[in-house]
Write a protein that holds these residues in place. Structure first.
Motif, PDB file in Angstrom:
ATOM      1  N   GLU A  78       3.136 -24.150  32.761  1.00  0.00           N
ATOM      2  CA  GLU A  78       3.748 -23.632  33.989  1.00  0.00           C
ATOM      3  C   GLU A  78       5.273 -23.747  33.966  1.00  0.00           C
ATOM      4  OE1 GLU A  78       2.136 -27.810  34.947  1.00  0.00           O
ATOM      5  OE2 GLU A  78       1.434 -25.987  33.931  1.00  0.00           O
ATOM      6  N   LYS A  79       5.791 -24.698  33.171  1.00  0.00           N
ATOM      7  CA  LYS A  79       7.237 -24.869  33.081  1.00  0.00           C
ATOM      8  C   LYS A  79       7.881 -23.810  32.192  1.00  0.00           C
ATOM      9  CE  LYS A  79       7.914 -28.390  35.744  1.00  0.00           C
ATOM     10  NZ  LYS A  79       8.766 -28.270  36.949  1.00  0.00           N
ATOM     11  N   MET A  80       7.110 -23.264  31.260  1.00  0.00           N
ATOM     12  CA  MET A  80       7.670 -22.304  30.311  1.00  0.00           C
ATOM     13  C   MET A  80       8.207 -21.062  31.012  1.00  0.00           C
ATOM     14  SD  MET A  80       4.883 -22.582  27.271  1.00  0.00           S
ATOM     15  CE  MET A  80       5.503 -21.084  26.537  1.00  0.00           C
ATOM     16  N   SER A  81       7.402 -20.462  31.884  1.00  0.00           N
ATOM     17  CA  SER A  81       7.840 -19.249  32.581  1.00  0.00           C
ATOM     18  C   SER A  81       8.916 -19.581  33.613  1.00  0.00           C
ATOM     19  CB  SER A  81       6.650 -18.561  33.256  1.00  0.00           C
ATOM     20  OG  SER A  81       5.967 -19.453  34.111  1.00  0.00           O
ATOM     21  N   ASP A 109      -6.941 -26.848  17.932  1.00  0.00           N
ATOM     22  CA  ASP A 109      -7.996 -26.241  17.126  1.00  0.00           C
ATOM     23  C   ASP A 109      -8.246 -24.810  17.591  1.00  0.00           C
ATOM     24  OD1 ASP A 109      -9.878 -26.020  15.167  1.00  0.00           O
ATOM     25  OD2 ASP A 109     -11.407 -27.229  16.159  1.00  0.00           O
ATOM     26  N   ILE A 110      -8.841 -24.029  16.708  1.00  0.00           N
ATOM     27  CA  ILE A 110      -9.197 -22.649  17.034  1.00  0.00           C
ATOM     28  C   ILE A 110     -10.227 -22.658  18.170  1.00  0.00           C
ATOM     29  CG2 ILE A 110     -10.316 -20.569  16.138  1.00  0.00           C
ATOM     30  CD1 ILE A 110      -9.130 -21.444  13.357  1.00  0.00           C
ATOM     31  N   GLY A 111      -9.963 -21.855  19.197  1.00  0.00           N
ATOM     32  CA  GLY A 111     -10.857 -21.787  20.338  1.00  0.00           C
ATOM     33  C   GLY A 111     -10.446 -22.657  21.508  1.00  0.00           C
ATOM     34  N   ASP A 112      -9.451 -23.526  21.300  1.00  0.00           N
ATOM     35  CA  ASP A 112      -8.959 -24.357  22.400  1.00  0.00           C
ATOM     36  C   ASP A 112      -8.180 -23.518  23.403  1.00  0.00           C
ATOM     37  OD1 ASP A 112      -9.999 -26.602  21.220  1.00  0.00           O
ATOM     38  OD2 ASP A 112      -8.079 -27.399  20.518  1.00  0.00           O
ATOM     39  N   TYR A 113      -8.276 -23.885  24.674  1.00  0.00           N
ATOM     40  CA  TYR A 113      -7.355 -23.344  25.657  1.00  0.00           C
ATOM     41  C   TYR A 113      -6.100 -24.215  25.633  1.00  0.00           C
ATOM     42  CZ  TYR A 113     -10.626 -20.045  27.766  1.00  0.00           C
ATOM     43  OH  TYR A 113     -11.472 -18.985  27.975  1.00  0.00           O
ATOM     44  N   ILE A 114      -4.964 -23.591  25.474  1.00  0.00           N
ATOM     45  CA  ILE A 114      -3.719 -24.342  25.324  1.00  0.00           C
ATOM     46  C   ILE A 114      -3.053 -24.496  26.686  1.00  0.00           C
ATOM     47  CG2 ILE A 114      -1.448 -24.362  24.229  1.00  0.00           C
ATOM     48  CD1 ILE A 114      -2.667 -22.808  21.918  1.00  0.00           C
ATOM     49  N   LYS A 115      -2.837 -25.735  27.076  1.00  0.00           N
ATOM     50  CA  LYS A 115      -2.238 -26.034  28.374  1.00  0.00           C
ATOM     51  C   LYS A 115      -0.791 -26.505  28.255  1.00  0.00           C
ATOM     52  CE  LYS A 115      -6.730 -27.284  30.338  1.00  0.00           C
ATOM     53  NZ  LYS A 115      -7.530 -28.358  31.009  1.00  0.00           N
ATOM     54  N   SER A 116      -0.337 -26.692  27.027  1.00  0.00           N
ATOM     55  CA  SER A 116       1.048 -27.117  26.807  1.00  0.00           C
ATOM     56  C   SER A 116       1.484 -26.692  25.422  1.00  0.00           C
ATOM     57  CB  SER A 116       1.177 -28.636  26.976  1.00  0.00           C
ATOM     58  OG  SER A 116       0.274 -29.310  26.126  1.00  0.00           O
ATOM     59  N   MET A 117       2.796 -26.616  25.213  1.00  0.00           N
ATOM     60  CA  MET A 117       3.349 -26.215  23.916  1.00  0.00           C
ATOM     61  C   MET A 117       4.125 -27.371  23.308  1.00  0.00           C
ATOM     62  SD  MET A 117       6.787 -24.027  24.669  1.00  0.00           S
ATOM     63  CE  MET A 117       7.745 -25.011  23.520  1.00  0.00           C
ATOM     64  N   PRO A 118       4.102 -27.492  21.974  1.00  0.00           N
ATOM     65  CA  PRO A 118       4.796 -28.608  21.328  1.00  0.00           C
ATOM     66  C   PRO A 118       6.270 -28.297  21.078  1.00  0.00           C
ATOM     67  CG  PRO A 118       3.601 -27.347  19.691  1.00  0.00           C
ATOM     68  CD  PRO A 118       3.323 -26.686  21.022  1.00  0.00           C
ATOM     69  N   LEU A 119       7.110 -29.292  21.333  1.00  0.00           N
ATOM     70  CA  LEU A 119       8.529 -29.238  21.009  1.00  0.00           C
ATOM     71  C   LEU A 119       8.780 -30.389  20.045  1.00  0.00           C
ATOM     72  CD1 LEU A 119      10.895 -27.426  22.053  1.00  0.00           C
ATOM     73  CD2 LEU A 119      11.462 -29.288  23.624  1.00  0.00           C
ATOM     74  N   LEU A 120       9.067 -30.085  18.787  1.00  0.00           N
ATOM     75  CA  LEU A 120       9.117 -31.126  17.766  1.00  0.00           C
ATOM     76  C   LEU A 120      10.425 -31.912  17.796  1.00  0.00           C
ATOM     77  CD1 LEU A 120       6.611 -29.581  16.673  1.00  0.00           C
ATOM     78  CD2 LEU A 120       7.405 -30.224  14.392  1.00  0.00           C
ATOM     79  N   ILE A 121      10.282 -33.236  17.727  1.00  0.00           N
ATOM     80  CA  ILE A 121      11.424 -34.144  17.636  1.00  0.00           C
ATOM     81  C   ILE A 121      11.662 -34.546  16.186  1.00  0.00           C
ATOM     82  CG2 ILE A 121      12.331 -36.403  18.320  1.00  0.00           C
ATOM     83  CD1 ILE A 121      12.286 -34.388  20.589  1.00  0.00           C
ATOM     84  N   SER A 122      10.567 -34.813  15.482  1.00  0.00           N
ATOM     85  CA  SER A 122      10.652 -35.152  14.060  1.00  0.00           C
ATOM     86  C   SER A 122       9.316 -34.827  13.407  1.00  0.00           C
ATOM     87  CB  SER A 122      10.991 -36.631  13.861  1.00  0.00           C
ATOM     88  OG  SER A 122       9.944 -37.459  14.334  1.00  0.00           O
ATOM     89  N   GLY A 123       9.329 -34.761  12.075  1.00  0.00           N
ATOM     90  CA  GLY A 123       8.105 -34.478  11.344  1.00  0.00           C
ATOM     91  C   GLY A 123       7.879 -32.993  11.145  1.00  0.00           C
ATOM     92  N   ALA A 124       6.650 -32.646  10.798  1.00  0.00           N
ATOM     93  CA  ALA A 124       6.304 -31.248  10.526  1.00  0.00           C
ATOM     94  C   ALA A 124       4.824 -31.018  10.822  1.00  0.00           C
ATOM     95  CB  ALA A 124       6.598 -30.894   9.070  1.00  0.00           C
ATOM     96  N   ILE A 125       4.508 -29.801  11.235  1.00  0.00           N
ATOM     97  CA  ILE A 125       3.136 -29.399  11.538  1.00  0.00           C
ATOM     98  C   ILE A 125       2.816 -28.129  10.770  1.00  0.00           C
ATOM     99  CG2 ILE A 125       1.593 -28.532  13.357  1.00  0.00           C
ATOM    100  CD1 ILE A 125       3.094 -30.316  15.322  1.00  0.00           C
ATOM    101  N   LYS A 126       1.633 -28.078  10.151  1.00  0.00           N
ATOM    102  CA  LYS A 126       1.240 -26.847   9.470  1.00  0.00           C
ATOM    103  C   LYS A 126       0.300 -26.051  10.369  1.00  0.00           C
ATOM    104  CE  LYS A 126      -2.438 -28.879   6.568  1.00  0.00           C
ATOM    105  NZ  LYS A 126      -2.881 -29.061   5.155  1.00  0.00           N
ATOM    106  N   ILE A 127       0.500 -24.743  10.360  1.00  0.00           N
ATOM    107  CA  ILE A 127      -0.272 -23.822  11.187  1.00  0.00           C
ATOM    108  C   ILE A 127      -1.240 -23.066  10.281  1.00  0.00           C
ATOM    109  CG2 ILE A 127      -0.187 -21.930  12.844  1.00  0.00           C
ATOM    110  CD1 ILE A 127       1.141 -24.567  13.780  1.00  0.00           C
ATOM    111  N   MET A 128      -2.543 -23.185  10.594  1.00  0.00           N
ATOM    112  CA  MET A 128      -3.592 -22.624   9.755  1.00  0.00           C
ATOM    113  C   MET A 128      -4.344 -21.527  10.502  1.00  0.00           C
ATOM    114  SD  MET A 128      -3.258 -24.807   7.203  1.00  0.00           S
ATOM    115  CE  MET A 128      -4.705 -24.458   6.212  1.00  0.00           C
ATOM    116  N   ARG A 129      -4.857 -20.570   9.750  1.00  0.00           N
ATOM    117  CA  ARG A 129      -5.714 -19.502  10.257  1.00  0.00           C
ATOM    118  C   ARG A 129      -7.071 -19.650   9.590  1.00  0.00           C
ATOM    119  NH1 ARG A 129      -7.549 -16.131  13.491  1.00  0.00           N
ATOM    120  NH2 ARG A 129      -6.944 -13.959  13.640  1.00  0.00           N
TER     121      ARG A 129
END
Length: 210
Positions: A108-111, A38-58
């Motif tokens: 932390e794994k991303m960098s 959600d907007i305003g969340d602190y993001i601690k992880s990133m999604p890697l999609l295996i199946s399905g779809a996600i819509k990104i809203m502003r």
């Protein structure tokens, strides 16, 4: 999870990286409509999609939403990456368009993997490029297309990510995604039906013009 990783990402990542993703990531299955970020969340992880779809809203200052783009299998979200790397609050809302399987990667794994694996670095840079292209396309759509053209493109995009030309959606939900009114959407849908591009059903739309 390792089998699904190899099936979807084996062509991108070497075995050692796949093993690290399997060991470090958290596998999730989320239902359609589930709000992942959600907007305003602190993001601690990133999604890697295996199946399905996600819509990104502003969201604008009034709380009205606008669809930016979809992410699908083999994708991740550039907006999420940006917030993760900068340790900033999320500026987007991510909602499952379909039932979705994904792996959440700790920030932390991303960098760490950026310096350790060339394939991961290439994947992240390509993801930025792809999402930027989609953002520019979204801007062009708003700036240069009439609402009926935007609506038809929206329906085609939904059909593509759902892999189905029968789209289950209400007129009100389309209006939310396109930042307009339900009355306008209903009128334009009827026009598209009269032109032979769609067939309107109750809470679903059959797309004829792919």
């Amino acid at each position: 999870m390792i089998a699904e990783l190899k099936e979807n990402y084996g062509y991108l990542f070497e075995d050692n990286l796949l093993i690290e993703i399997n060991n470090s990531g958290t596998f999730k299955e989320i239902p359609e409509g589930f709000q992942l970020i959600d907007i305003g969340d602190y993001i601690k992880s990133m999604p890697l999609l295996i199946s399905g779809a996600i819509k990104i809203m502003r969201e604008d200052d009034k709380g009205d939403e606008l669809l930016l783009y979809f992410i699908e299998r083999g994708d991740t979200c550039a907006m999420t990456l940006s917030c993760c790397m900068g340790k900033k609050k999320s500026e987007i809302r991510a909602i499952a368009e379909t039932p979705t399987k994904l792996i959440m990667i700790p920030i932390e794994k991303m960098s760490e993997w950026m310096g350790k694996y060339k394939s991961w670095q290439n994947f992240i840079l390509q993801s930025y490029h792809d999402r930027m292209s989609e953002l520019l396309e979204a801007i062009d759509t708003i700036a240069f297309l009439n609402m009926d053209e935007r609506l038809l493109k929206y329906l085609r995009d939904k059909a593509m990510v759902n892999h189905d030309d029968l789209i289950h959606v209400t007129h009100q939900n389309i209006a939310f995604d396109l930042h307009t009114s339900r009355v306008v959407i209903s009128r334009l849908l009827k026009t598209l039906e009269n032109k032979g591009k769609i067939i309107l059903n109750r809470n679903s739309i059959k797309l004829l013009d792919l």
